[in-house]
Design a protein around this motif. Structure first.
Motif, PDB file in Angstrom:
ATOM      1  N   SER A 105       0.809  -1.224   0.000  1.00 55.28           N
ATOM      2  CA  SER A 105       0.000   0.000   0.000  1.00 55.28           C
ATOM      3  C   SER A 105       0.840   1.270   0.000  1.00 55.28           C
ATOM      4  CB  SER A 105      -0.916   0.020   1.231  1.00 55.28           C
ATOM      5  OG  SER A 105      -0.161   0.288   2.422  1.00 55.28           O
ATOM      6  N   LEU A 106       2.150   1.134   0.219  1.00 57.48           N
ATOM      7  CA  LEU A 106       2.975   2.323   0.424  1.00 57.48           C
ATOM      8  C   LEU A 106       3.158   3.140  -0.846  1.00 57.48           C
ATOM      9  CD1 LEU A 106       5.727   0.940   2.828  1.00 57.48           C
ATOM     10  CD2 LEU A 106       3.501   1.972   3.364  1.00 57.48           C
ATOM     11  N   ALA A 107       3.434   2.484  -1.969  1.00 61.46           N
ATOM     12  CA  ALA A 107       3.680   3.229  -3.209  1.00 61.46           C
ATOM     13  C   ALA A 107       2.479   4.096  -3.592  1.00 61.46           C
ATOM     14  CB  ALA A 107       4.057   2.282  -4.337  1.00 61.46           C
ATOM     15  N   PRO A 108       1.239   3.559  -3.608  1.00 60.13           N
ATOM     16  CA  PRO A 108       0.097   4.423  -3.925  1.00 60.13           C
ATOM     17  C   PRO A 108      -0.075   5.579  -2.944  1.00 60.13           C
ATOM     18  CG  PRO A 108      -0.509   2.112  -4.138  1.00 60.13           C
ATOM     19  CD  PRO A 108       0.848   2.136  -3.503  1.00 60.13           C
ATOM     20  N   ARG A 109       0.168   5.324  -1.661  1.00 57.04           N
ATOM     21  CA  ARG A 109       0.005   6.395  -0.675  1.00 57.04           C
ATOM     22  C   ARG A 109       1.069   7.474  -0.844  1.00 57.04           C
ATOM     23  NH1 ARG A 109      -1.606   4.041   5.200  1.00 57.04           N
ATOM     24  NH2 ARG A 109      -1.652   6.296   5.599  1.00 57.04           N
ATOM     25  N   LEU A 110       2.298   7.057  -1.145  1.00 55.61           N
ATOM     26  CA  LEU A 110       3.355   8.047  -1.352  1.00 55.61           C
ATOM     27  C   LEU A 110       3.134   8.824  -2.646  1.00 55.61           C
ATOM     28  CD1 LEU A 110       6.453   5.999  -0.161  1.00 55.61           C
ATOM     29  CD2 LEU A 110       5.296   7.867   1.038  1.00 55.61           C
ATOM     30  N   ASN A 111       2.608   8.176  -3.673  1.00 53.67           N
ATOM     31  CA  ASN A 111       2.255   8.903  -4.901  1.00 53.67           C
ATOM     32  C   ASN A 111       1.224   9.984  -4.599  1.00 53.67           C
ATOM     33  OD1 ASN A 111       3.968   7.420  -6.566  1.00 53.67           O
ATOM     34  ND2 ASN A 111       2.395   5.926  -7.120  1.00 53.67           N
ATOM     35  N   ALA A 112       0.232   9.651  -3.772  1.00 56.75           N
ATOM     36  CA  ALA A 112      -0.808  10.623  -3.426  1.00 56.75           C
ATOM     37  C   ALA A 112      -0.243  11.766  -2.597  1.00 56.75           C
ATOM     38  CB  ALA A 112      -1.933   9.920  -2.671  1.00 56.75           C
TER      39      ALA A 112
END
Length: 225
Positions: A105-112
């Motif tokens: 879940s980290l990559a999508p959250r960091l993109n946001a």
């Protein structure tokens, strides 16, 4: 003026976030970076897909036909944004049972979070022994390439000539203290990752003068997991 010592904060928790917002801590040098490498991907990190992703919406290219989206800095300044590739979901990730953020879940959250504020930069700093990308998040006030080069000059002077650095008025007034927060050092210390994500979001969204002053005088580096 004495040369401040480096700051190392490990396994971030909620108390760290509160203390950090209350008082910036002194340090000498930012985590080392190879200025000869292209930004935003560092060392053995994954491919930088920012240009390809934003090209779909901007349609901008340079003279060589390479996408040059406005959100991507290649001049060494901040922010340095990377569109991270999300890994496959892992339902066996033990953090899920605790209601905490699993690795996938980290990559999508960091993109946001990068889209949320120009204070947030994400780079791939390397890979774990198992091949997972390691995400370095930098939270600071935006910097031009000239300002970043000046920060590097001051850092090198502090390291190489501390006596001269102690007399440098520019360092005293303008050097950004680097604060490094290392989260989830061991694989089952998931709470540190969630605390880091919360801190990044709070600093990105804050509108108060204290936060603006904090980020004008500091670079906050977080190894998210």
């Amino acid at each position: 003026m004495g040369i401040p010592r480096p700051v190392l904060l490990t396994t971030a928790v909620s108390a760290v976030a509160g203390a950090l917002l209350l008082a910036p801590l002194p340090a000498t040098a930012a985590p080392g970076r190879d200025t000869q490498r292209p930004h935003p991907v560092r060392e053995s990190g994954g491919p930088d897909t920012t240009a390809a992703a934003l090209q779909k919406t901007t349609g901008t290219t340079d003279t060589a036909g390479t996408p040059t989206p406005p959100a991507l800095r290649k001049d060494g300044g901040y922010p340095r944004r990377t569109v991270l590739d999300a890994p496959p979901e892992n339902p066996a990730d033990k953090s899920i049972k605790l209601g905490l953020a699993p690795y996938h879940s980290l990559a999508p959250r960091l993109n946001a979070l990068q889209k949320l504020s120009d204070r947030v930069s994400v780079e791939v700093a390397g890979r774990s022994a198992a091949g997972h990308e390691l995400y370095l998040v930098t939270v600071t006030a935006p910097e031009s390439s000239r300002e970043s080069r000046e920060q590097e000059r001051m850092r090198e002077l502090i390291e190489d000539s501390p006596a001269a650095a102690a007399k440098d008025r520019r360092i005293k007034s303008s050097y950004k203290t680097p604060v490094f927060i290392n989260n989830n050092i061991h694989g089952n210390e998931w709470e540190g990752t969630d605390a880091a994500l919360k801190l990044i979001e709070e600093l990105a969204k804050a509108k108060d003068g204290r936060t603006a002053g904090l980020l004008a005088k500091n670079r906050i580096y977080l190894n998210v997991t």
